[in-house]
Design a protein around this motif. Structure first.
Motif, short mmCIF file in Angstrom:
data_model
loop_
_atom_site.label_atom_id
_atom_site.label_comp_id
_atom_site.label_asym_id
_atom_site.label_seq_id
_atom_site.Cartn_x
_atom_site.Cartn_y
_atom_site.Cartn_z
N ARG A 753 0.59 -0.81 -0.10
CA ARG A 753 0.25 -0.18 -0.45
C ARG A 753 0.86 1.12 -0.08
O ARG A 753 0.36 2.15 -0.66
N THR A 772 -7.20 3.39 -4.16
CA THR A 772 -6.08 2.18 -4.57
C THR A 772 -5.59 1.90 -3.53
O THR A 772 -5.47 0.35 -3.70
N LEU A 776 -5.60 -2.37 -3.43
CA LEU A 776 -4.76 -3.50 -3.90
C LEU A 776 -5.15 -4.22 -1.95
O LEU A 776 -4.76 -5.33 -2.34
N VAL A 793 2.27 -7.36 -7.87
CA VAL A 793 1.15 -6.16 -8.64
C VAL A 793 1.51 -4.95 -9.25
O VAL A 793 2.22 -5.16 -9.24
N CYS A 803 -5.38 -1.45 -11.76
CA CYS A 803 -4.28 -2.05 -10.39
C CYS A 803 -5.08 -3.84 -10.79
O CYS A 803 -6.16 -3.81 -11.41
N VAL A 805 -3.63 -7.81 -9.74
CA VAL A 805 -2.90 -8.20 -8.80
C VAL A 805 -3.26 -10.07 -9.68
O VAL A 805 -3.65 -10.32 -9.97
#
Length: 877
Positions: A753, A772, A776, A793, A803, A805
């Motif tokens: 983060r 965001t 995340l 990420v 974003c 993952v």
């Protein structure tokens, strides 16, 4: 005879000279051959070393001379002293001749006066093993023996010349006898006088005479024939088919060689009566004699037959000239043009307004003037394009209502017609137009409009025969007009349907710069289509396809396939899986249409699906029976992608293969349909080469490349749909991509983060930090709890913030709606509320969960309420 004698004497002299030359050359060659053979004979050198060489060599030389057919063989030492000679008393004396060249090791021939007379001799060296010349050998013939050969041949030559003279004399006598028989013994003066009399009579008669030979060349034409047929003075000797000024029908008769008796031919303004007979009916080939009489006075008697012929010709021409296209306006113009000036001086075609749009005409007489044709352009008739409301009293309105043609012999005394537009009708009368036929265009019981035939130059008005001709002419044109109307309606419907199904504007994306072009075929709208579909992760899908056939069915099928491609692309599948699902869909469509409608299925379809990733600059593509794409490198190198073809859609049972290639930034990917490169006048290979030549200019942008391709390859009247899509690649540079490897432990969430927030500050988007980080946190927590390593990420800064993952598990997440008392199940719901779009795509290593956020100032909606979310890392799997 004198010429033959001179030729024989010259031939005899040449033959004697040639014979002497050949015999002299043969004598020299034989002398050299015999001398060399004897010089290399076994035991010669041992005999030379003996105390008395002559005793050994003289018998051998004489035996060899007799066997070889020469007059002498002389062996001598290097001083020229003879060891052998046909005359023994000459042995021991010096050789008569030149020996220096032979002492130098060469063979030498010459003609000398020797002991035997005039001789032709050859001198060759005898060499020791060490190469020294130890002796000489000479052999030869006397000139008397050589000349004897020629003398023996001379009687044969003279006999042959005498035989030739005898044959020439006999041939001359036979030819002279035949000439005397053919001329009946007449001399040159009698023949000249007879020809002059014959020529005077031939050109004095008032009947044309033509004579042709077996090759159909004009041998003779008298003055009257040249006058009647308009032949040039130098027509004799020309082939009938190439004689200038000769009427085609007359030429056909002369070329046919058939017997003709009083056959009437029209040549210009004359009527000619022609008789033709063969000159030698029992021989082949045979010529003809033709006599021609002027019978122009019979024209009055044949005027009605001529009128009927012209009318039939008009109807025949109308059948071929009207309806050449399926265009209503063009058909009306062809009808007006074919009748002027052969039938009328002016022709106007007025069609109901709805007919021009392809619809059925309704009641009423409002018609638009669609075509105007006339002998002059300054006429006072209504111009083309004018919308006319005919009054009920006009012949046009009555004909439109009843479907019956009307004849107005005298327009000056037609009050109902005058009431339509008095000032214009007076101008028409003053202009000289005096008669009218208004014939309705009736097809399948429906009146489409009215055709007006106007007469001005000819003083006689239209009569009943003209009315019948007008009705038949219009009836033939009405069928073509109705076909064009029906085609216009179907073409408009199909084109409207297809353009509504094709993309009106390309979606926003930043992976490629795109230029596109689409043109329906002249024969009817087909099923070609193209598409640009944005995909998650800044990727883009480029699609081009082709449905076989034309018309509404092809356009509707194209719409179904395009919609299916859009739906399948949302699953974010690889290109080969997209085509496999599309193939299964087409197969089901074909089976659903069985037994109901033979046109319900897909007759055939091809497709090319490509996905470009601007981050990795990799392009993955697959095709189903479609033409391969082209790639234009930034340096202008143009290549056809080696991509497995795959079967067309709907066959089923066979897999599709993908190909992946790396595209440098600025490369152009060219997708197209076969209508662009394939044409009747060229094959696909030639079309591909032209396409490569048009694209080999790296300085052009996609729009310029598209125009260049169309300028070279686009046909004037395409027989198939043309679709072209040119995409120039962009890249999403490292400054817009952030990638982190995530340790597989819960404590890594907080550090990721922080890294994401720092990267957003670098990109100037701190206001997206909260959403965001929250997204995340949810996605990384789920990957660590329910996925498997490795976990990565990635943030993509494009027209949206993406974003992503990544994890190594293929377990599919799903969105849940948790109750207020539940402790979990709100994670993906939170992601869905905070992002504009989210989803999952699968990779060979696992899966990717992505979410897109709108950039600040990009018109995003209001911030979602977070009151319902209490726990940020709940179970969504």
């Amino acid at each position: 005879m004198a010429i033959v004698v001179l030729l024989a004497a010259a031939a005899l002299l040449a033959l004697l000279l040639q014979s002497r030359h050949d015999i002299d050359r043969e004598a020299r060659n034989r002398s050299v051959s015999v001398a060399q053979t004897f010089a290399h004979s076994l035991g010669l050198q041992e005999a030379l070393k003996s105390p008395d060489p002559s005793a050994i060599l003289q018998p051998l030389a004489e035996a060899t001379r007799a066997a070889a057919g020469v007059d002498f063989i002389v062996v001598m030492d290097t001083q020229g002293i003879r060891y052998t000679h046909p005359q023994p008393d000459r042995i021991g004396k010096r050789f008569v001749g030149t020996i220096e060249p032979s002492l130098a090791g060469r063979t030498y021939t010459e003609s000398v006066d020797g002991p035997l007379g005039k001789e032709i001799q050859a001198v060759v060296p005898v060499t020791a093993p060490d190469g020294r010349v130890v002796a000489l050998v000479s052999a030869g013939l006397t000139v008397e023996n050589v000349s004897g050969v020629v003398d023996r041949q001379l009687p044969v030559i003279l006999l042959a010349i005498a035989t030739g003279l005898a044959l020439a004399t006999a041939g001359t006598a036979l030819i002279s006898r035949r000439l005397r028989r053919q001329t009946h013994g007449l001399g040159t003066q009698e023949m000249t006088r007879m020809y002059e009399h014959h020529d005077a009579v031939l050109h004095a008669v008032r009947e044309g005479v033509l004579i042709t030979d077996g090759d159909r060349r004009l041998v003779l034409a008298n003055d009257e024939a040249k006058r009647l047929l308009g032949l040039p003075e130098d027509a004799e000797g020309l082939h009938i088919g190439s004689v200038p000024g000769l009427d085609r029908r007359t030429a056909d008769l002369l070329l046919s060689g058939r017997v003709a008796t009083d056959e009437v031919l029209e040549t210009g303004d004359r009527l000619l009566v022609v008789n033709q007979r063969l000159t030698h009916p029992r021989s082949r080939p045979s010529g003809t004699v033709v006599t021609i009489r002027d019978s122009t006075e019979m024209r009055v008697l044949t005027s009605r037959a001529e009128t009927a012929r012209k009318r039939l010709k008009l109807l025949y021409d109308a059948g071929g000239d009207i309806g050449t296209t399926l265009d209503v306006v063009r058909t009306a113009e062809e009808l007006a043009a074919v009748a002027v000036p052969r039938f009328a001086d002016y022709v106007t075609v007025d069609l109901a307004e709805s007919v021009l749009d392809g619809d059925e005409p309704g009641p009423g007489a409002d018609m638009r003037r669609t075509a105007v044709s006339g002998i002059r352009a300054d006429h006072p008739l209504y111009p083309r394009g004018r919308l006319i409301d005919f009054l009920p009293s006009t012949p046009q309105a009555r004909g439109y209502g009843t479907g019956e043609a009307e004849l107005v012999p005298d327009l000056a005394h037609a009050p109902g017609w005058h009431a339509q537009d008095p000032p214009r009708t007076r101008a028409i009368i003053d202009y000289g137009i005096h008669s009218l036929i208004a014939a309705p265009l009736t097809a399948r019981g429906v009146v489409l409009g009215v055709v007006n035939f106007w007469r001005s130059r000819k003083p006689e008005p239209f009569d009943e025969d003209d009315l019948s001709l007008a009705e038949e002419l219009v009836a033939r044109a009405a069928v073509a007009m109705d076909n064009a109307r029906r085609y216009t309606r179907e073409h408009a419907l199909a084109e409207t349907l297809q353009r509504s199904l094709l993309p009106r504007a390309l979606p926003e994306q930043s992976a490629v710069d795109v230029a596109h072009f689409y043109l329906p075929a002249q024969s009817g709208v087909g099923g070609d289509w193209f598409d640009v579909i944005p995909l998650p992760g800044s990727r883009v899908a480029l699609v081009v396809g082709d449905v076989v056939g034309h018309g509404l069915h092809a356009a509707a099928t194209m719409g179904r396939l395009r919609t299916a491609v859009h739906n399948f692309s949302t699953l974010d599948l690889p290109p080969d899986e997209i085509l496999a699902r599309l193939d299964d869909l087409v197969h089901r469509i074909d089976h659903d249409g069985e037994g109901d409608d033979v046109n319900g299925g897909v007759l055939g379809a091809t497709c090319l699906y490509a996905v470009y990733d601007p981050v990795s600059q990799r392009c993955t593509m697959a095709r189903a029976g479609h033409l391969p794409p082209l790639v234009v490198a930034p340096d202008g190198t143009t290549e056809i992608v080696e991509l497995p073809a795959g079967p067309p859609l709907g066959l089923g049972g066979m897999p599709f293969e993908t190909a992946e290639l790396y595209l440098r930034e600025g490369s152009q990917l060219v997708l197209y349909t076969d209508g662009l490169i394939e044409e009747r006048t060229r094959d696909i290979t030639e079309g591909l080469e032209l396409l490569r030549a048009a694209l080999s200019h790296p300085d052009r942008d996609p729009q310029e490349s598209c125009r260049a391709v169309l300028d070279i390859l686009l046909p004037a009247r395409p027989t198939d749909d043309v679709a072209l899509l040119i995409a120039r690649t962009r890249t999403l540079g490292p400054d817009r991509v952030a990638l982190w490897e995530v340790p597989f432990e819960p404590s890594a969430v907080g550090s990721l983060r922080s890294l994401a927030a720092k990267k957003l500050d670098e990109w100037g988007m701190p206001e997206l930090g909260f959403a965001t980080e929250l997204i995340l946190s949810e996605l990384i927590t789920n990957a660590l709890r329910h996925g498997s390593a490795p976990v990565r990420v990635r943030l993509l800064y494009d027209h949206t913030l993406t974003c992503e993952v990544w994890d190594g598990s293929s377990t599919a997440p799903h969105l849940r709606y948790a109750a207020t008392t539940d402790e979990g199940g709100r994670g993906l719901f939170l992601v869905a509320q905070l992002s504009e779009h989210w989803g999952t795509r699968y990779t060979p290593e696992g899966k990717v969960i992505w979410a897109e956020l709108a950039l600040p100032g990009a018109g995003a909606g209001a911030e979602p309420s977070l009151a319902a979310f209490t726990v940020p890392d709940e179970d969504d799997f």
